[in-house]
Each structure stands twice: as C-alpha cells, then as structure tokens.
Design a protein around this motif. Sequence first.
Motif, short mmCIF file in Angstrom:
data_model
loop_
_atom_site.label_atom_id
_atom_site.label_comp_id
_atom_site.label_asym_id
_atom_site.label_seq_id
_atom_site.Cartn_x
_atom_site.Cartn_y
_atom_site.Cartn_z
N CYS A 137 1.55 -7.41 -7.93
CA CYS A 137 1.18 -6.04 -7.60
C CYS A 137 1.84 -5.68 -6.28
O CYS A 137 1.43 -6.15 -5.22
CB CYS A 137 -0.34 -5.92 -7.51
SG CYS A 137 -0.85 -4.22 -7.27
N ALA A 138 2.89 -4.89 -6.35
CA ALA A 138 3.63 -4.53 -5.14
C ALA A 138 4.41 -3.24 -5.35
O ALA A 138 4.65 -2.83 -6.48
CB ALA A 138 4.58 -5.66 -4.75
N ASP A 139 4.81 -2.64 -4.24
CA ASP A 139 5.69 -1.48 -4.26
C ASP A 139 7.11 -2.02 -4.13
O ASP A 139 7.46 -2.60 -3.09
CB ASP A 139 5.31 -0.59 -3.06
CG ASP A 139 6.23 0.61 -2.91
OD1 ASP A 139 7.24 0.69 -3.63
OD2 ASP A 139 5.92 1.46 -2.06
N THR A 141 9.80 -0.72 -3.53
CA THR A 141 10.66 -0.14 -2.49
C THR A 141 10.41 -0.80 -1.13
O THR A 141 11.02 -0.46 -0.14
CB THR A 141 10.46 1.38 -2.35
OG1 THR A 141 9.11 1.63 -1.93
CG2 THR A 141 10.72 2.10 -3.65
N THR A 142 9.46 -1.75 -1.09
CA THR A 142 9.21 -2.50 0.14
C THR A 142 9.48 -3.99 -0.12
O THR A 142 9.72 -4.38 -1.26
CB THR A 142 7.74 -2.35 0.60
OG1 THR A 142 6.90 -2.99 -0.36
CG2 THR A 142 7.35 -0.88 0.71
N ASP A 143 9.45 -4.80 0.95
CA ASP A 143 9.71 -6.23 0.77
C ASP A 143 8.54 -6.93 0.11
O ASP A 143 7.40 -6.69 0.46
CB ASP A 143 9.98 -6.89 2.13
CG ASP A 143 11.42 -6.70 2.57
OD1 ASP A 143 12.31 -6.87 1.72
OD2 ASP A 143 11.65 -6.37 3.75
N PHE A 144 8.83 -7.77 -0.84
CA PHE A 144 7.81 -8.63 -1.42
C PHE A 144 8.49 -9.93 -1.82
O PHE A 144 9.71 -9.98 -1.94
CB PHE A 144 7.12 -7.95 -2.62
CG PHE A 144 8.01 -7.76 -3.81
CD1 PHE A 144 8.82 -6.64 -3.92
CD2 PHE A 144 8.05 -8.71 -4.83
CE1 PHE A 144 9.66 -6.47 -5.00
CE2 PHE A 144 8.88 -8.54 -5.93
CZ PHE A 144 9.69 -7.43 -6.01
N THR A 145 7.70 -11.00 -1.99
CA THR A 145 8.33 -12.29 -2.33
C THR A 145 8.08 -12.63 -3.79
O THR A 145 7.08 -12.22 -4.38
CB THR A 145 7.79 -13.43 -1.44
OG1 THR A 145 6.37 -13.28 -1.35
CG2 THR A 145 8.39 -13.37 -0.05
#
Length: 322
Positions: A137-139, A141-145
């Motif tokens: 669960c993440a956006d 357009t931003t950093d995620f791993t």
Amino acid sequence: MKSTPVIKRRAERARREFLHDALAGLRASPKRLPCKYFYDKRGSKLFDQICQLDEYYLTRCELAIMERHAEEMGQQIGRGVMLVEYGSGSSVKTRYLLDGLPDPAAYVPVDISDEHLHETARELQRDYPRIEILPVCADFTTDFTLPVSNVESTHAAVYFPGSTIGNFLPSRATELLERITRLCGTGGGLLIGIDLQKDVRTIEAAYNDRRGVTAQFNLNLLRRINRELDGNFDLEQFAHRAIYNARLGRVEISLVSRRAQVVALGGEVFEFGNDEPIHTEHSHKYTIDGFAAMAAEAGLTLRREWTDKDGYFAVAHLAIGP
Ligand code: AVJ
C-alpha cells in the motif's frame, strides 16, 4: 472495515490533505483541482463504466493487445521476475500478463487504496497459488521499497498499464520514469501502456461520450468536495469540457462555470466568472518515438512495442540502461 484509532487518524490526515490541495488549486489562476481525487468509491465505479463505453477505445485496445501478445511480453520480460504493478485496479490485464510470464518469482501490486488492494491480492493468490503475491500500500509517485519474496527474483519489472502516465506533465512523467529506473535497478524493465496520437475526433469522442458518463466522472470531483470537505458547489452550474490540444498532444479536461457565481469552501469564498474553467485533468497522447525519447532521459531504452490493429494504443517494453 473497522474504524480503529489508526484508521481514523489516517482518514483525518487524508481529509486535511484533500482540503489543502483543493484550496490551493482554487486560489490559483487559472483554477485547478488534482485528478488523483477523482477516485473515491463513486468515482472508481464511474471510471469502470467509462472503460466499457463504445467511445472509450483505450481499455478495449489495451486488453486486445494483452490478450494477443502477453506471451511474447512474458518472454521479453524473462524468467524469475518480481513484477511490480502501479495502480493495480482490479487487474484484468494483469491476469493475461501473469499467464504469459515464464516462472515469475512474485507479483507486487502497488496501490493507495488499502481495501481494494488487499481484496484483489486475495483473489489473485487464490487463482495463482504458485506465484507469491505481495501487496504494497503506497503512492507510487513517492519512494517506497520492494518487499522481500521467498523465491529469490532475478530482476524486477514494473507493469504500468492504462496510460495512467498520460495524467502527468512531461517533466513529472520523466521523474516518475526515473523513479522506476531507480526502483528496478540493473537488469530491470518496464512494461507500460500508452495512448497514441490519432485523429482529433476519435480522441475527443472518448472524453465526451454520448451518455455523459465522463461528465459525471468529472463532476464527481465537486460532489466529493461537497461531501467530504463541506463545500457548496452547485453541480448544475458547472459543465464538463474536454478538448484535444494537438500541439501539446493532450486532452485538456475542465469544469466550466455556467455563470458568474461564488463558492464557499474551508472558510474561504471563491469567485467564478461566466465560462471560467477549473482545470481537472490532462490526458497526454504520445507517438512511440516521443515516448521513447522521454524514457531515454530517464535511463530507459525502448526494446519493443505492440499495438492494436488500428494503431490507437501501444504497450511498450523498455529496459533499464542503454
Ligand atoms: C485513467 C488517466 C488513463 O486519461 O483516459 C478517462 C482517465 N479521464 N476519462 C484517461 C479518464 C476521463 C484516464 N486515465
């Protein structure tokens, strides 16, 4: 879903962000509202309806391409991949791809909508017991791993269908592609759906359907502001407008004030002139060469592309590196 304190706090933060973005957009000149807020429950339903409209060729063309070429795409992406999907809605197209991939290590659907994400993940896990499904669960357009899979993957590839990239201005689209390059790293790739430039009439019809579903979809943004942010937009007093700007290769979508009027939101008042637009969305259309040039700036090289019989839509495979 249960309303735990954590969920309540998250919802409150989302509301504040929505209000902040709406106010900033309405203070700006020309006025604008971010298209990411189209997709509440009603908006997502309306978008699903759009996808089934005769005029909306995008979904139909992309599905036909996937149905026909998923196996070749799978070969192109290669064995042992961790497939990361951006904005994994209900993933009909994904199933074609998963069927075409040789020995995938894992499938990682990425979406901001928690509920939808986990529901689709469960369904996919049931239908694909041999592929590890790891929802994030993440956006995007931003950093995620990336999550760690049990089966070690040889490389990562992003799947970004639907021509959603078209919502971003070229500078922002390039940033997003750079993000994909960084996320996947050496050996990685991207399989992306892009809507192609074509005659104005076909494009404009897709965004001005006879049944007015797209108009309802656009107006839903104001409805949502009224409901969630206590605004007082009169939906009858705004009209849907979608015009293709061939010079910039994009459909410019807005809500146009039908008369001079005043709207209140968050303790502020906003004046609208007769015919004044609120810009709500850009939908960019590309040429294969134009898209390849933009991707090259982000460190991606076009390897192959597939199109439908009319050449309306393309699914392109790009590799990270030269
Ligand atoms: C989901 C961004 C691909 O641009 O065609 C459809 C959204 N807006 N009708 C598009 C949309 C109006 C759609 N994308």
